[in-house]
Design a protein around this motif. Structure first.
Motif, PDB file in Angstrom:
ATOM      1  N   THR A   1      12.956  -5.464   6.602  1.00  0.00           N
ATOM      2  CA  THR A   1      12.283  -6.013   7.429  1.00  0.00           C
ATOM      3  C   THR A   1      11.057  -5.540   7.614  1.00  0.00           C
ATOM      4  OG1 THR A   1      13.198  -5.887   9.180  1.00  0.00           O
ATOM      5  CG2 THR A   1      14.129  -7.508   7.447  1.00  0.00           C
ATOM      6  N   ASP A   2      10.006  -6.202   8.239  1.00  0.00           N
ATOM      7  CA  ASP A   2       8.893  -5.567   8.685  1.00  0.00           C
ATOM      8  C   ASP A   2       8.097  -4.662   8.284  1.00  0.00           C
ATOM      9  OD1 ASP A   2       9.158  -7.970  10.101  1.00  0.00           O
ATOM     10  OD2 ASP A   2      10.461  -7.125  11.498  1.00  0.00           O
ATOM     11  N   LEU A   3       7.849  -4.015   6.904  1.00  0.00           N
ATOM     12  CA  LEU A   3       6.698  -2.971   6.796  1.00  0.00           C
ATOM     13  C   LEU A   3       5.802  -3.099   7.307  1.00  0.00           C
ATOM     14  CD1 LEU A   3       7.496  -2.699   2.777  1.00  0.00           C
ATOM     15  CD2 LEU A   3       8.968  -2.072   4.715  1.00  0.00           C
TER      16      LEU A   3
ATOM     17  N   ASP B   1       0.871  -7.178   4.616  1.00  0.00           N
ATOM     18  CA  ASP B   1       1.015  -8.182   2.908  1.00  0.00           C
ATOM     19  C   ASP B   1       0.709  -6.870   1.416  1.00  0.00           C
ATOM     20  OD1 ASP B   1       0.875 -10.111   4.197  1.00  0.00           O
ATOM     21  OD2 ASP B   1      -1.054 -10.622   4.091  1.00  0.00           O
ATOM     22  N   SER B   2       0.334  -5.762   1.984  1.00  0.00           N
ATOM     23  CA  SER B   2      -0.227  -4.745   0.956  1.00  0.00           C
ATOM     24  C   SER B   2       0.800  -3.134   1.531  1.00  0.00           C
ATOM     25  CB  SER B   2      -2.081  -4.852   0.632  1.00  0.00           C
ATOM     26  OG  SER B   2      -2.545  -5.875   0.526  1.00  0.00           O
ATOM     27  N   PRO B   3       1.968  -3.210   1.442  1.00  0.00           N
ATOM     28  CA  PRO B   3       2.750  -2.360   1.982  1.00  0.00           C
ATOM     29  C   PRO B   3       2.275  -1.043   0.436  1.00  0.00           C
ATOM     30  CG  PRO B   3       4.242  -4.130   1.793  1.00  0.00           C
ATOM     31  CD  PRO B   3       2.484  -4.649   1.240  1.00  0.00           C
TER      32      PRO B   3
ATOM     33  N   ARG C   1      10.022  -8.972  -4.024  1.00  0.00           N
ATOM     34  CA  ARG C   1       9.916  -9.084  -2.516  1.00  0.00           C
ATOM     35  C   ARG C   1       8.517  -8.624  -1.825  1.00  0.00           C
ATOM     36  NH1 ARG C   1      13.853  -7.233   1.331  1.00  0.00           N
ATOM     37  NH2 ARG C   1      12.741  -8.140   3.056  1.00  0.00           N
ATOM     38  N   TRP C   2       7.357  -7.663  -2.511  1.00  0.00           N
ATOM     39  CA  TRP C   2       6.562  -7.687  -1.742  1.00  0.00           C
ATOM     40  C   TRP C   2       5.687  -7.625  -2.308  1.00  0.00           C
ATOM     41  CZ3 TRP C   2      10.970  -4.434  -0.511  1.00  0.00           C
ATOM     42  CH2 TRP C   2      10.793  -4.594   0.732  1.00  0.00           C
TER      43      TRP C   2
ATOM     44  N   ALA D   1       1.686  -5.403  -2.387  1.00  0.00           N
ATOM     45  CA  ALA D   1       2.266  -3.877  -2.283  1.00  0.00           C
ATOM     46  C   ALA D   1       1.183  -3.154  -3.229  1.00  0.00           C
ATOM     47  CB  ALA D   1       3.891  -4.193  -3.157  1.00  0.00           C
TER      48      ALA D   1
ATOM     49  N   ASP E   1       4.363   2.872   3.111  1.00  0.00           N
ATOM     50  CA  ASP E   1       5.534   2.080   3.995  1.00  0.00           C
ATOM     51  C   ASP E   1       6.730   2.031   3.633  1.00  0.00           C
ATOM     52  OD1 ASP E   1       2.870   1.222   5.770  1.00  0.00           O
ATOM     53  OD2 ASP E   1       2.580   0.736   3.583  1.00  0.00           O
TER      54      ASP E   1
END
Length: 275
Positions: free
Chosen positions: A31-33, A37-39, A58-59, A62, A107
């Motif tokens: 959670t919470d990378l 919004d763009s890890p 999931r992201w 990313a 990240d």
């Protein structure tokens, strides 16, 4: 020195649903990378790319890079490369996890059922954690079934007089996992907030000799690679192993029950100290 196993992406993907489930369970604990919004994400041992693509689900924004040492796996993964629907980017590069050092901050560094092939992979944790952004995450899952009949019988067969000299330990050399407690101690000792757990998936496999077909995609690869130029030897070995597996995993009215233990770890680095 033993040659690295040759991988068969299609064989590996025959049980893709079962192989994907632990990775999805791993993702639920991340959670919470810090990348918003763009890890920036690295997938170590990405294989044929089907699981790496789930990271983009999931992201969606990313920037994701999958790393693998197998040219065969990277060729299969290429179909997933390119822009993602959420505005992110997915690409693949060749790298050996035993020596890979990130060349930029990430990240999230994640690995799905790959580190068991890497001797001393826990020694890579400090370097990987150093290349995470503050509050970043290292997450992985590895098989924990190396004492199960599927692997124990393979090791015993490789060690019989018929095969011992020919295979020279190929049946057991890729067993490099630690215990869950050891992973927890390593990661917390490196200053992480770590969550380590294990699960046993009781899988119902279908088809003729399904456990053999499962191991052909993973544990049996070093043996098949070692015997590859001798097709008669391959047929003989696989036939002997098949007979052992049939006794250990009998077929039932609804399929073949195949318990599979997995070890999971999610380690989060500390946030930057407040100014």
């Amino acid at each position: 020195m033993h040659a690295a196993p040759t991988w068969d992406p299609q064989q590996y993907l025959r049980h893709s649903t079962h192989r994907t489930r632990p990775f999805l369970d791993l993702l639920t604990r991340i959670t919470d990378l810090p990348g918003g919004d763009s890890p920036r994400i690295a997938d170590i041992g990405c294989g044929p790319g089907n699981v790496t693509a789930l990271l983009a689900d999931r992201w969606p924004g990313a920037r994701i890079t999958g790393f693998d040492s197998s040219r065969e796996m990277l060729a299969a993964a290429a179909e997933y490369a390119g822009p993602t629907a959420g505005g992110g980017e997915l690409d693949f590069r060749r790298a050996d996890a035993a020596h890979w050092t990130p060349d930029e901050p990430y990240d999230l560094i994640v690995s799905n059922a790959a580190l068991q092939w890497v001797p001393g992979h826990a020694e890579r944790f400090p370097d990987w954690l150093d290349h995470l952004t503050p509050g970043g995450t290292l997450a992985f899952q590895v098989p924990g079934n190396f004492t199960a009949p599927s692997h124990a019988l393979l090791a015993e067969l490789c060690d019989t007089p018929r095969w011992r000299a020919r295979l020279d330990g190929h049946g057991r050399r890729y067993v490099h996992i630690l215990s869950p407690a050891d992973y927890l101690e390593r990661l917390t000792g490196l200053g992480c907030a770590a969550d380590v757990w294990e699960s046993t998936y009781v899988q119902l496999l279908q088809g003729e000799d399904p456990v053999l077909e499962w191991t052909k995609g993973t544990a049996l690869r070093p043996v098949l690679t070692a015997l590859d130029e001798d097709r008669a030897a391959v047929q003989e070995f696989v036939g002997q192993y098949r007979d052992l597996l049939r006794k250990a995993y009998p077929s039932g009215p609804h399929g073949t029950v195949f318990p599979f233990r997995r070890i999971f770890a999610v380690a989060r680095t500390a946030q930057e100290a407040a100014a």
